[in-house]
Enzyme design. Sequence first.
Site, mmCIF file in Angstrom:
data_model
loop_
_atom_site.group_PDB
_atom_site.id
_atom_site.type_symbol
_atom_site.label_atom_id
_atom_site.label_comp_id
_atom_site.label_asym_id
_atom_site.label_seq_id
_atom_site.Cartn_x
_atom_site.Cartn_y
_atom_site.Cartn_z
ATOM 1 C CE LYS A 1 -4.724 0.572 43.181
ATOM 2 N NZ LYS A 1 -5.626 1.701 43.107
ATOM 3 C CB THR B 1 -1.237 5.365 50.982
ATOM 4 O OG1 THR B 1 -1.434 6.575 50.245
ATOM 5 C CG2 THR B 1 -0.761 5.704 52.374
ATOM 6 N NE ARG C 1 -0.462 1.806 38.014
ATOM 7 C CZ ARG C 1 -1.701 2.246 37.925
ATOM 8 N NH1 ARG C 1 -2.279 2.393 36.751
ATOM 9 N NH2 ARG C 1 -2.374 2.563 39.010
ATOM 10 C CE LYS D 1 -5.695 7.603 40.672
ATOM 11 N NZ LYS D 1 -4.321 7.737 41.185
ATOM 12 C CB ALA E 1 -6.333 -0.046 35.962
ATOM 13 C CG PHE F 1 -8.831 2.897 38.521
ATOM 14 C CD1 PHE F 1 -9.044 4.051 39.263
ATOM 15 C CD2 PHE F 1 -8.414 3.041 37.209
ATOM 16 C CE1 PHE F 1 -8.836 5.309 38.709
ATOM 17 C CE2 PHE F 1 -8.201 4.293 36.642
ATOM 18 C CZ PHE F 1 -8.417 5.434 37.389
ATOM 19 C CG PHE G 1 -9.202 8.442 56.556
ATOM 20 C CD1 PHE G 1 -8.812 9.621 55.948
ATOM 21 C CD2 PHE G 1 -9.162 7.267 55.810
ATOM 22 C CE1 PHE G 1 -8.395 9.638 54.630
ATOM 23 C CE2 PHE G 1 -8.748 7.274 54.485
ATOM 24 C CZ PHE G 1 -8.361 8.465 53.893
ATOM 25 C CD1 TRP H 1 -2.162 9.061 54.296
ATOM 26 C CD2 TRP H 1 -2.368 10.009 56.310
ATOM 27 N NE1 TRP H 1 -2.264 10.425 54.103
ATOM 28 C CE2 TRP H 1 -2.391 11.023 55.329
ATOM 29 C CE3 TRP H 1 -2.483 10.377 57.650
ATOM 30 C CZ2 TRP H 1 -2.526 12.380 55.643
ATOM 31 C CZ3 TRP H 1 -2.613 11.727 57.970
ATOM 32 C CH2 TRP H 1 -2.645 12.711 56.977
#
Length: 558
Positions: free
Chosen positions: A73, A75, A96, A107, A275, A303, A383, A411
């Site tokens: 998210k 990224t 954030r 995480k 969140a 999240f 990916f 990415w």
Amino acid sequence: MTSPSDIEIARAAGKKPIREIGARLAIPEAALLPYGHDKAKLDRDFISGLETRPDGKLILVTAITPTPAGEGKTTTTVGLGDGLNRIGKRAAICIREASLGPCFGMKGGAAGGGYAQVVPMEDMNLHFTGDFHAITSAHNLLAAMIDNHIYWGNALEIDQRRVVWRRVMDMNDRALRDVVTSLGGVTNGFPRQTGFDITVASEVMAILCLAQDLTDLQARLGEIIVAYRRDKTPIRARDLKADGAMTALLRDAALPNLVQTLENNPAFVHGGPFANIAHGCNSVIATRTALKLADYVVTEAGFGADLGAEKFMNIKCRKAGLSPDAVVLVATVRSLKMSGGVAKADLGEENAQAVEAGLANLIRHLENLRGFGVPVVVAVNRFTGDTEAELDILTRRVTEAGAEVFLCNHWAKGSAGIEALATRVADLADSGTADFALTYPDDTALLGKIEAVAQRIYRAEGIDADDRIRAQLVEWEAAGFGHLPVCMAKTQYSFSADPTARGAPTGHRIPIREVRLSAGAGFIVAICGDIMTMPGLPRHPAAENIGLNAALEIDGLF
């Protein structure tokens, strides 16, 4: 040849002096308060002078229910901001700050990944500009003043059994969830049971992220209810004369931080409530400032959309008078396979059937987001292991659900891999088709607000709340807090309160274990199921792999 790690990519970045990044948004050098060469805070007077400028377009990036496979998210938020700049738009991102708890836990950090990152990555994921330390100190100053007041005679008649203000630290430490303080005799005060939460769950964090300016910040801090008397009348921070000193500690922390992406585009990074246990959005000050300086502002909410996006809409937008112009829902083939029942170890194998099963989760989030009246598109964070069969079923099903889907390669390729999404999102944001609607009006009863989120967003049959909790909500309504929105503290891993219930569960109920009044922040927290406000470290925390290399550079952050 293996791909470079996120930290290796970040370390090789061609960063520009922060004054050049500010110039991209016409921020004069005198308005930047530098922290080294690559990060700065914005001057308070400069921010105040932006008030009469028109706002740019606000774009929210959210995601499907997270799994250990990751959705990307942040990224995608970074990549989309770079993509908008690539197609000639003046765009900024707002995200954030990272908490040390997940950085050293499981995480990881919060700076994006691959070639869609915010830098300096190491600083952002560790101490940054010290904002979290200031929040921790302000919170714990209030805690110290409560116990000190009781020690010196308790003129406010605080009932020690009804002190509700806990302490915080920015680390995952399960041993501190429940503690007894003031042991050791008379000189150490009066023993009582309390505990620690993680800093990102602090009401001070929420207040800093929702405050409009320093005057509003101090007023909100003063409203914090820390304890009750025997007659159940509240004691506030201002009664202890703590609000002034707390504001002093937060004076600089309240200023938004400016950094840059790998492609040297402006990024505001400020605040960091989780969140799953807090409201999950960056600060109102940072978002409002960005909207005055950029034509498009891309922000994220933590999240899955059932948590972060719901709170972004029902808390942040409601409180700050914001209205999003477009939403991007992020998904990956890997996370859809996990939602469809595949174990993490087997994600490398093609499984279009599992993707199809997992799509129920994506479709539900899509339906929920449409309920807010804002146009939504789906971004697939690709990916290298994704197969054509898996991507085909994903694209086909999302299209059948009436949504546009974009396969994005940010990415691996940065802004070049997300141009199509950027173009479409800009068109949607400019279209004026958003007709923003909240999940519930202010005058709905507090219990009704909790039920509305549980039923309309989580798709639960209802909630389970005992008579004590129901009576507490009625009591708060009688005290004048009935207009407040609700902040649901719930597992991020499921629409339900059961983290093992994947996909799009139905027939469940949401158990409300506890409710807390955040009078300063301006919301009611409903704690659901077994969610913890102080996380613990996993069996093998990320901290085991973090250290300094021979060049004294930090290795192991991700």
